[in-house]
Design a protein around this motif. Structure first.
Motif, PDB file in Angstrom:
ATOM      1  N   GLU A  36      -7.000  -5.928 -12.363  1.00 47.14           N
ATOM      2  CA  GLU A  36      -5.870  -5.896 -11.436  1.00 47.14           C
ATOM      3  C   GLU A  36      -6.313  -6.350 -10.051  1.00 47.14           C
ATOM      4  N   ARG A  37      -7.433  -5.822  -9.600  1.00 54.24           N
ATOM      5  CA  ARG A  37      -7.947  -6.187  -8.283  1.00 54.24           C
ATOM      6  C   ARG A  37      -8.242  -7.680  -8.205  1.00 54.24           C
TER       7      ARG A  37
ATOM      8  N   THR B  88     -14.033  -6.184   1.300  1.00 55.86           N
ATOM      9  CA  THR B  88     -13.251  -6.371   0.078  1.00 55.86           C
ATOM     10  C   THR B  88     -13.458  -7.723  -0.586  1.00 55.86           C
TER      11      THR B  88
ATOM     12  N   ALA C 220      -1.038   1.774  -6.894  1.00 59.36           N
ATOM     13  CA  ALA C 220      -2.229   2.587  -7.179  1.00 59.36           C
ATOM     14  C   ALA C 220      -1.900   4.064  -7.335  1.00 59.36           C
TER      15      ALA C 220
ATOM     16  N   ILE D  88      -5.512  -9.831  -6.758  1.00 57.26           N
ATOM     17  CA  ILE D  88      -5.192  -9.748  -5.325  1.00 57.26           C
ATOM     18  C   ILE D  88      -5.921 -10.881  -4.604  1.00 57.26           C
TER      19      ILE D  88
ATOM     20  N   THR E 146      -6.306   1.507  -1.778  1.00 50.70           N
ATOM     21  CA  THR E 146      -5.490   0.892  -2.827  1.00 50.70           C
ATOM     22  C   THR E 146      -6.344   0.015  -3.737  1.00 50.70           C
ATOM     23  N   LEU E 147      -7.174  -0.827  -3.136  1.00 55.16           N
ATOM     24  CA  LEU E 147      -8.021  -1.721  -3.932  1.00 55.16           C
ATOM     25  C   LEU E 147      -9.002  -0.934  -4.797  1.00 55.16           C
ATOM     26  N   GLU E 148      -9.539   0.152  -4.260  1.00 55.74           N
ATOM     27  CA  GLU E 148     -10.500   0.949  -5.014  1.00 55.74           C
ATOM     28  C   GLU E 148      -9.868   1.591  -6.252  1.00 55.74           C
TER      29      GLU E 148
ATOM     30  N   LEU F  20      -7.451   0.288  -8.091  1.00 52.92           N
ATOM     31  CA  LEU F  20      -7.006  -0.688  -9.073  1.00 52.92           C
ATOM     32  C   LEU F  20      -8.097  -0.941 -10.103  1.00 52.92           C
TER      33      LEU F  20
ATOM     34  N   THR G  16       0.816  -1.210   0.000  1.00 53.77           N
ATOM     35  CA  THR G  16       0.000   0.000   0.000  1.00 53.77           C
ATOM     36  C   THR G  16       0.852   1.264   0.000  1.00 53.77           C
TER      37      THR G  16
END
Length: 493
Positions: free
Chosen positions: A186-187, A216, A138, A190, A178-180, A182, A9
């Motif tokens: 890409e997400r 998530t 990100a 993970i 970070t996830l938002e 991507l 992150t």
């Protein structure tokens, strides 16, 4: 190859650590595993047996995997040298210098081709690759030209871990944010989250983990406790986390923290000595009562020389040396201790000749040609005849003026110098302190000045301590990392 990817992150979240541990754990299972970082920006470098330069962190990960480092594991290395410029190293060899604004225009396409070719060649010999990202995946202003994070993960369809540092605060926001940012594809790569540097009670974190997994849809595969043991640092920011020993030590050794300090991993063997208190001093600080001072390597010798002079540290070192204090210069640090440094081509700024600290009778000319090679030699001090090994990384040619008071430090005259009292030392060899017997002989010379009993010199070289250190870190982390669940997402060969 099966591919695991470790992204973070933030910078310093623990990517290098987790990647090294994954390499060690997979190697323990008898798997052929290699580390990989497509592009690294660092001043801590290692020279391979073939003479190529690579990031030191990837060398450590290779040792964790039980293999020899090679430049394919880090095909692009950027070495910052100030004024928004970096030296560019492709496949272990310097190919030029560039400003940040020009780098991606000139090197992006050939860089991506080099990364892909390196992976192809590694894939011919290894079943698994553990890739390490850089910074954050990100950074929306940089993603279109990112060579190291999710572009690589997508290319390999890598099972990806997202590592977050809870010690700095805001860990849940960092992860979710970070996830938002991507892209959906890409997400989707993970497959697990790792929370690193946790100091508290795990039970107090459980409600947050439950919320995070529900929010998530990604499992938390590890909560890694805060570890006092560390891997070699990737860059000088990691020095903020280094603290002197709390217990009383026999010897105090100061390392001058130059602005462009390079290869300070040279001093990890000294930090591991239980009788040594090793600490880093900024040029504007006071030396105080120390048993020795080390001037480390630097990417830009002349700018750091000028800072030593304007800060007053140069005068302190000169007075300390004149009073019989012990000073050791490594690579660029040795150049700084000489009488002059000449940069006719302006490779480090304004062309000119600059007066050094004048403690060693040598002169250095900065050259465009860079020398990188592993070396073996025979030391002539502190005790003659001791075999040593290390590696050279420098862009300077040094002329020594040996006399009745100064002689070659090694049988190989161009590698270093020492005075007859063994108080003023200079060497071009990185990794010098990794030679266990030589290191203890050098420390015993300092101890003798303090009337302290000598340490035993019958010890292994630091490479064996480093492997034991890697095993200790791996054993400490393994119970807190659900590796089997992570590997469920990979298709075994």
């Amino acid at each position: 190859m099966n591919a695991l990817m470790v992204v973070g992150t933030t910078s310093h979240a623990g990517k290098s650590l987790i990647a090294a541990v994954l390499c060690r754990l997979l190697a323990r299972r008898g798997l052929r595993v290699t580390p990989f970082k497509g592009q690294n920006m660092a001043l801590n470098a290692y020279v391979t047996a073939s003479g190529g330069e690579m990031g030191y962190a990837q060398a450590v990960q290779a040792w964790a995997a039980g293999i020899e480092p090679e430049t394919l594991m880090n095909p692009i290395l950027l070495k910052p040298q100030g004024d928004m410029t970096s030296q560019v190293i492709f496949n272990g060899q310097a190919v030029g210098c560039t400003q940040a604004a020009d780098y991606y225009r000139d090197y992006f396409e050939p860089g991506w081709a080099t990364i892909q070719r390196s992976l192809e060649l590694l894939g011919e010999r290894f079943d698994w690759v553990v890739c390490e990202g850089a910074g954050s995946p990100a950074e929306i202003n940089l993603k279109h030209r990112d060579l190291t994070n999710m572009r690589l993960a997508r290319h390999l369809q890598a099972t990806t871990l997202l590592v977050a540092d809870i010690d700095r605060g805001g860990v849940f926001a960092h992860i979710v944010g970070t996830l938002e940012l991507l892209e959906p594809e890409e997400r989707a790569l993970i497959k697990g989250i790792v929370i690193n540097k946790f100091r508290g009670q795990r039970s107090l974190l459980e409600s947050g983990i439950t919320w995070l997994e529900e929010r998530t849809g990604i499992p938390v595969l590890g909560v890694i406790p805060w570890l006092e043991i560390q891997l070699p640092a990737e860059d000088s920011l990691d020095l903020f986390d280094r603290r002197p020993r709390s217990q009383r030590a026999d010897l105090t050794i100061a390392v001058i923290r130059l602005r462009r300090i390079a290869n300070f991993t040279d001093f990890d063997p000294l930090a591991a000595e239980p009788t040594v208190n090793l600490h880093y001093l900024y040029p504007h600080e006071t030396l105080g009562a120390v048993d020795a001072v080390i001037i480390p390597g630097t990417k830009t010798t002349i700018p750091d020389l000028l800072e030593l002079q304007t800060s007053g540290m140069a005068a302190q070192l000169q007075a300390y040396g004149a009073a019989g204090g012990t000073i050791m210069g490594i690579c660029g640090g040795m150049q700084l201790l000489g009488t002059q440094i000449c940069d006719r081509q302006g490779l480090e700024g304004q062309p000119g000749t600059y007066a050094g600290l004048g403690l060693l009778p040598l002169e250095t000319t900065i050259t465009a040609t860079k020398l990188t090679r592993q070396r073996q030699g025979i030391a002539q001090a502190p005790i003659p005849g001791q075999p040593i090994q290390g590696y050279e990384i420098h862009q300077g040619q040094t002329q020594y003026h040996f006399n009745e008071d100064f002689c070659p430090l090694f049988v190989e005259e161009h590698l270093g110098i020492v005075n007859s009292r063994q108080t003023l030392w200079g060497s071009y060899l990185h990794g010098l302190f990794e030679n266990g017997t030589w290191r203890r002989q050098w420390l015993n010379h300092l101890r003798q000045k303090r009337n302290l009993p000598p340490l035993t010199c019958d010890i292994q070289d630091y490479e064996y301590q480093r492997l034991a250190h890697l095993d200790g870190i791996t054993d400490a982390i393994a119970p807190h990392l659900n590796l089997d669940r992570l590997l469920e997402n990979c298709v075994c060969p």
